[in-house]
Design a protein around this motif. Structure first.
Motif, PDB file in Angstrom:
ATOM      1  N   SER A 238       0.828  -1.215   0.000  1.00  0.00           N
ATOM      2  CA  SER A 238       0.000   0.000   0.000  1.00  0.00           C
ATOM      3  C   SER A 238       0.858   1.259   0.000  1.00  0.00           C
ATOM      4  CB  SER A 238      -1.005   0.007   1.153  1.00  0.00           C
ATOM      5  OG  SER A 238      -0.438  -0.497   2.321  1.00  0.00           O
ATOM      6  N   LEU A 239       2.055   1.160   0.567  1.00  0.00           N
ATOM      7  CA  LEU A 239       2.962   2.314   0.493  1.00  0.00           C
ATOM      8  C   LEU A 239       3.309   2.601  -0.968  1.00  0.00           C
ATOM      9  CD1 LEU A 239       4.812   4.356   1.992  1.00  0.00           C
ATOM     10  CD2 LEU A 239       6.638   2.665   1.793  1.00  0.00           C
ATOM     11  N   LYS A 240       3.552   1.522  -1.701  1.00  0.00           N
ATOM     12  CA  LYS A 240       3.888   1.685  -3.114  1.00  0.00           C
ATOM     13  C   LYS A 240       2.725   2.357  -3.854  1.00  0.00           C
ATOM     14  CE  LYS A 240       4.717  -1.478  -6.462  1.00  0.00           C
ATOM     15  NZ  LYS A 240       4.852  -2.916  -6.763  1.00  0.00           N
TER      16      LYS A 240
ATOM     17  N   PRO B  61     -13.300  -0.281 -10.869  1.00  0.00           N
ATOM     18  CA  PRO B  61     -12.716   0.314  -9.671  1.00  0.00           C
ATOM     19  C   PRO B  61     -11.393  -0.352  -9.350  1.00  0.00           C
ATOM     20  CG  PRO B  61     -15.044  -0.073  -9.346  1.00  0.00           C
ATOM     21  CD  PRO B  61     -14.682  -0.691 -10.673  1.00  0.00           C
ATOM     22  N   GLY B  62     -10.376   0.432  -9.112  1.00  0.00           N
ATOM     23  CA  GLY B  62      -9.043  -0.094  -8.849  1.00  0.00           C
ATOM     24  C   GLY B  62      -8.057   1.050  -8.892  1.00  0.00           C
ATOM     25  N   PHE B  63      -6.839   0.762  -9.270  1.00  0.00           N
ATOM     26  CA  PHE B  63      -5.791   1.778  -9.245  1.00  0.00           C
ATOM     27  C   PHE B  63      -6.146   2.999 -10.098  1.00  0.00           C
ATOM     28  CE2 PHE B  63      -1.956   3.741 -10.874  1.00  0.00           C
ATOM     29  CZ  PHE B  63      -1.282   4.001  -9.692  1.00  0.00           C
ATOM     30  N   PHE B  64      -6.695   2.717 -11.302  1.00  0.00           N
ATOM     31  CA  PHE B  64      -6.938   3.825 -12.218  1.00  0.00           C
ATOM     32  C   PHE B  64      -8.019   4.774 -11.688  1.00  0.00           C
ATOM     33  CE2 PHE B  64      -8.592   5.613 -16.273  1.00  0.00           C
ATOM     34  CZ  PHE B  64      -7.444   6.323 -16.585  1.00  0.00           C
ATOM     35  N   THR B  65      -9.091   4.214 -11.158  1.00  0.00           N
ATOM     36  CA  THR B  65     -10.143   5.081 -10.612  1.00  0.00           C
ATOM     37  C   THR B  65      -9.607   5.855  -9.412  1.00  0.00           C
ATOM     38  OG1 THR B  65     -10.934   3.235  -9.299  1.00  0.00           O
ATOM     39  CG2 THR B  65     -12.080   3.659 -11.368  1.00  0.00           C
ATOM     40  N   LEU B  66      -8.756   5.182  -8.615  1.00  0.00           N
ATOM     41  CA  LEU B  66      -8.142   5.852  -7.466  1.00  0.00           C
ATOM     42  C   LEU B  66      -7.354   7.074  -7.937  1.00  0.00           C
ATOM     43  CD1 LEU B  66      -7.475   5.601  -4.393  1.00  0.00           C
ATOM     44  CD2 LEU B  66      -5.423   4.368  -5.076  1.00  0.00           C
TER      45      LEU B  66
ATOM     46  N   ALA C  15      -6.470  -2.008  -5.136  1.00  0.00           N
ATOM     47  CA  ALA C  15      -5.451  -1.036  -4.762  1.00  0.00           C
ATOM     48  C   ALA C  15      -5.840  -0.391  -3.448  1.00  0.00           C
ATOM     49  CB  ALA C  15      -5.315   0.026  -5.838  1.00  0.00           C
ATOM     50  N   GLN C  16      -4.920  -0.438  -2.494  1.00  0.00           N
ATOM     51  CA  GLN C  16      -5.201   0.196  -1.206  1.00  0.00           C
ATOM     52  C   GLN C  16      -4.115   1.200  -0.876  1.00  0.00           C
ATOM     53  OE1 GLN C  16      -5.764  -2.191   2.214  1.00  0.00           O
ATOM     54  NE2 GLN C  16      -7.897  -2.641   1.736  1.00  0.00           N
ATOM     55  N   THR C  17      -4.525   2.369  -0.441  1.00  0.00           N
ATOM     56  CA  THR C  17      -3.513   3.334  -0.023  1.00  0.00           C
ATOM     57  C   THR C  17      -3.205   3.114   1.449  1.00  0.00           C
ATOM     58  OG1 THR C  17      -5.092   5.018   0.614  1.00  0.00           O
ATOM     59  CG2 THR C  17      -4.352   5.033  -1.681  1.00  0.00           C
ATOM     60  N   LEU C  18      -2.117   3.703   1.885  1.00  0.00           N
ATOM     61  CA  LEU C  18      -1.658   3.522   3.259  1.00  0.00           C
ATOM     62  C   LEU C  18      -2.732   3.893   4.297  1.00  0.00           C
ATOM     63  CD1 LEU C  18       0.938   2.284   3.968  1.00  0.00           C
ATOM     64  CD2 LEU C  18       1.996   4.526   4.115  1.00  0.00           C
TER      65      LEU C  18
END
Lengths: 266, 409
Positions: free
Chosen positions: A57-59, A129-134, A214-217
Motif C-alpha cells: 500500500s505504500l507503493k 474500480p481499482g488503481f486507475f479510478t483511485l 489497490a489500497q492506499t496507506l
C-alpha cells in the motif's frame, strides 16, 4: 497578562499535539501494551518494513501521489491560465466553481465519484474500480488546490510579458515556457507539493474509490484498526506524520523564499 | 543625457535582410508608400464601441503619433497593428498584404509596452538577445548585435545586470534595445514615457526621436501628452471616442484644428460662436472681423478659435473688444490672464502684467482668427469661465493609465 497568554498558547499546543506525541512515544514502546512504557525499541519499525500489505500500500500511495501531483499540476496550471484570461464575470464564476470541491464534504466527493465510476463501469465496462479510478479521483480533488496556488502568481505577473515574448517572434507555446512559466514557477511548485500532500494523506476518497485491488496507506491503517492492533500502527502513523510535516515545511520554505525574492526586487 | 551613437549604427541595421513574411509574398516593399494601412476597422468590448470605421495609412519611415485622451481607442489601434487584438471588422494591410489574421509573432513589428515588460528572470543581455535567440541566430552574431544595441541606447557595460536593479529610464532603454535588435520595420510605442519623471521624459523624447531618425524605421507612438506629440512627430493623429478627429503635421494640427475637440486638446484655445458672413469675413460678439478663411456658406454658423498667445492687449479705447481681467497666474514665460468679455471668459497669454479688475482692450489680426465648421464638439470647449488650475489637472489624463489599460479588458 503576558504569562496568561503564554499559558493559553501552551495549552492550545498541548491539546493539538499531545495525541501525536503519545502516538510517537508509543511507537518506540517495547510492548504491545498501549498504556505502560516498557523500554525503547525499533522493533515495530522493523516489522513495518517486513509487512507485505503495508509495503504494497505504500507503493500504491506513493505512485498515486506522484502521478496525481504531476498530472493535476499540469491540468491545474493550464486551467489557471485559462481562467486568468477570462473576463471578470466568467473568471469569478469559474473560481467559485473551483472552490466548491474544497469545501464540499469529502465523503460526498468520495461517494459521488464512486457512484459515477460504478455507473460508467456497468454501462461500458470501462473504469473498473481499482488503481486507475483511485488515480482519477486523486487528480480530481487535487486540481483546485493547484489552481488556487497558480492564480495569484498569474495575477502578479506583468500581463504584457507574454505579449512581449510573442511580439519578439516567439510562437505562443514556446513563449509560455520561456517567459510565463519561469514567472509563475513558485506557484506551480507549491501547487504540486500541495497536491502531493493532499493525495498522500487522503483517506475518505481513497476508501471509496480504490476498489479491492489497490489500497492506499491510510486505508490500510484503517483496516488494521479493525483487527487486534499492534504498535506497528503507531510506527506507520509516525512515519506518515513526519512525511507530511516535511512536505509542509518544504512548501512554506518555498513560499518564504519567493516572498523575500519579491521583496528584494522592489 | 546626450546621444553618442556608434558610427556603424545605422548602416548595419539598414542593410540587414528582412527575414519576415512579406518577402515570401513576392512584394517589393520599397515600392509601397504605405507600410501600414488600416481599413474600416471597428472594435467593441462588451457592446461598447471602442473604434468606429477607422481608416489610417502610415508611410514608411514616418514618426506617427496617435494622440488622444484615455479611452479614445489609441492603444486599441496600436494593439490591432501589433496583432494582439483582432478587430470585429475591417482589414489591416502591411505593404499592401492583408495581415488581419496574422498572429503577432509573425508580424514585422515590435512593441515597446507601457511598463516595459522586460523578462524579470533574464539579465540585460538575455533580454536584448531574446528575439534573436528565438530566430536561432549565431551566438557570435547575437553577441555583436546586443553590444551594438546597448551602445545605441547608452547602456554599454550593463549586459550582466539583472533588469530588476535598473531604474525606470534604464529599463526603458533595455526595452528599446530589445525591440530594435531584431530589426523591425515598424516600432510600436505604447505611452513609453508615461512612468518617467518630467526631466527624464524630455531627455528620452529627444533620444527616441534621434534613434528613429538614425534607423529610418517607422515609429507609431501612442500618447495622451499633446506636447510630446507635437515635439516628436512627423504626423499627428488626433483621436477621440474611437474616431480620428484630425491627421496632419504638428503645425497643421495646432494652427488649423478641424473642430473644437482638436482645438481644445492641442494647446489652449478660446472657442467662440460666430457667423461666417462671407468669404474672409466673420462676425462674433456683434462685431465683424476679417479673417483668412473661405469656402463657407453665406451666414453659416461656425466655431471661431483664437489662441491665447495670439491676442494683443491694447488700451481699452483702441480695442476691438473690451473686457475685465478676472484672474492672473504667473507661468514663468508669461502671465495667464483670464479676461471677461460680456460674460464669456477668454484666456490670454501675455508677458505684461495686468492686475485683476483692470479693464483692457484687445486687438485681433486676421491671421489670429481660425474658423472651423460646427461639429458635435461645438459648445463643449473653449470657455474659461470655470477655469482653474486644479480643474485642469483633474481633467488631465496623466493619472488615467489604468483607464487606458481597462479599455482593452
Amino acid at each position: 497578562m503576558k504569562t496568561l497568554s503564554r499559558i493559553y498558547t501552551a495549552l492550545i499546543f498541548l491539546f493539538l499535539y499531545s495525541p501525536i506525541a503519545v502516538l510517537v512515544v508509543f511507537s518506540f514502546n517495547n510492548s504491545r501494551n498501549r498504556v505502560k512504557w516498557n523500554g525503547f525499541t525499533l522493533k515495530w519499525y522493523a516489522d513495518l518494513f517486513e509487512n507485505e500489505l503495508i509495503l504494497e500500500s505504500l507503493k500504491v500511495t506513493l505512485t498515486v501521489a506522484i502521478l496525481a501531483a504531476v498530472i493535476s499540476t499540469v491540468i491545474g496550471t493550464l486551467a489557471a491560465i485559462g481562467i486568468h484570461g477570462m473576463n471578470r464575470k466568467l473568471r469569478q464564476t469559474f473560481l467559485a466553481v473551483n472552490n466548491i470541491p474544497m469545501v464540499n464534504p469529502e465523503i460526498v466527493t468520495g461517494i459521488s465519484m464512486m457512484l459515477m465510476f460504478v455507473f460508467v463501469f456497468r454501462m461500458t465496462g470501462l473504469l473498473r474500480p481499482g488503481f486507475f479510478t483511485l488515480l482519477l479521483a486523486h487528480i480530481t480533488f487535487c486540481i483546485p488546490y493547484v489552481v488556487l496556488q497558480v492564480m495569484p502568481k498569474l495575477r502578479q505577473m506583468n500581463r504584457h510579458l507574454y505579449e512581449a515574448a510573442v511580439d519578439l517572434g516567439c510562437p505562443p507555446v514556446s513563449a509560455f515556457f520561456k517567459v510565463v512559466l519561469p514567472e509563475i514557477f513558485p506557484g506551480v511548485l507549491t501547487g504540486a507539493l500541495m497536491a502531493f500532500t493532499m493525495s498522500l494523506d487522503d483517506f475518505v476518497i481513497s476508501y471509496f474509490n480504490a476498489g479491492s485491488t489497490a489500497q492506499t496507506l491510510p486505508v490500510t491503517v484503517y483496516s488494521m484498526t479493525k483487527k487486534p492492533m499492534t504498535p506497528e500502527i503507531n510506527a506507520l502513523s509516525t512515519l506518515m506524520f513526519l512525511a507530511v510535516l516535511l512536505l509542509l515545511i518544504l512548501v512554506n520554505v518555498a513560499q518564504i523564499r519567493d516572498a523575500s525574492k519579491k521583496g528584494r526586487k522592489i | 543625457m546626450l546621444l553618442r551613437f556608434h558610427a556603424a549604427g545605422r548602416d548595419d541595421i539598414h542593410h540587414t535582410p528582412q527575414e519576415t513574411f512579406y518577402r515570401k509574398g513576392g512584394c517589393i516593399y520599397m515600392d509601397s508608400k504605405n507600410i501600414i494601412r488600416l481599413e474600416n476597422i471597428s472594435v467593441s468590448f462588451d457592446d461598447q464601441s471602442v473604434l468606429q470605421n477607422l481608416d489610417l495609412q502610415i508611410s514608411d519611415g514616418e514618426f506617427v503619433t496617435l494622440l488622444g485622451p484615455s479611452g479614445c481607442g489609441k492603444t486599441t489601434t496600436l494593439r490591432i497593428i501589433g496583432g494582439f487584438l483582432k478587430p470585429d471588422s475591417g482589414s489591416v494591410f502591411f505593404d499592401d498584404q492583408l495581415v488581419t489574421d496574422l498572429p503577432p509573432h509573425k508580424r514585422p513589428v515590435n512593441t515597446i509596452f507601457q511598463r516595459y515588460a522586460l523578462f524579470p528572470h533574464l539579465n540585460v543581455f538575455d533580454n536584448v538577445a531574446f528575439g534573436m535567440q528565438v530566430r536561432k541566430m549565431k551566438k557570435e552574431e547575437i553577441r555583436e548585435r546586443v553590444e551594438e544595441m546597448l551602445r545605441l541606447v547608452n547602456l554599454t557595460g550593463f549586459e550582466k545586470r539583472s533588469v530588476n536593479t535598473l531604474s525606470g529610464g534604464q529599463q526603458q532603454r533595455v526595452a528599446i534595445a530589445r525591440a530594435l535588435a531584431i530589426h523591425p520595420r515598424v516600432l510600436l510605442l505604447d505611452e513609453p514615457l508615461a512612468a518617467l519623471d518630467l526631466k527624464l521624459r524630455k531627455d528620452m523624447q529627444a533620444e527616441l526621436k534621434n534613434i528613429q531618425k538614425r534607423l529610418g524605421i517607422t515609429f507609431i507612438y501612442v500618447t495622451h501628452d499633446q506636447e510630446e506629440a507635437l515635439s516628436m512627430s512627423d504626423t499627428v493623429v488626433v483621436m477621440d471616442s474611437g474616431k480620428i478627429q484630425q491627421i496632419g503635421t504638428p503645425q497643421d494640427i495646432y494652427n488649423e484644428p478641424t473642430n473644437a475637440f482638436v482645438a481644445d486638446f492641442i494647446g489652449e484655445s478660446n472657442i467662440l460662436d460666430g457667423v461666417m458672413l462671407s468669404d474672409y469675413l466673420v462676425e462674433f460678439f456683434g462685431r465683424k472681423f476679417s479673417c483668412l478663411d473661405s469656402g463657407f456658406e453665406p451666414n453659416e454658423p461656425v466655431d471661431v478659435v483664437i489662441r491665447p498667445e495670439d491676442i494683443d492687449i491694447v488700451e481699452p479705447i483702441k480695442g476691438d473688444l473690451v473686457g475685465t481681467v478676472t484672474s492672473v497666474t504667473f507661468k514663468g514665460v508669461h502671465y495667464e490672464t483670464i479676461v471677461d468679455f460680456k460674460g464669456f471668459k477668454w484666456m490670454i497669454q501675455t508677458t505684461d502684467f495686468y492686475d485683476v479688475d483692470r479693464t483692457i482692450g484687445i486687438k485681433l489680426n486676421p491671421e489670429d482668427i481660425h474658423i472651423m465648421k460646427k461639429s458635435e464638439y461645438s459648445g463643449m470647449f473653449g470657455d474659461y469661465s470655470s477655469y482653474s488650475e486644479e480643474f485642469d489637472e483633474m481633467a488631465d489624463p496623466e493619472a488615467a493609465l489604468t483607464g487606458e489599460e481597462a479599455e482593452e479588458r
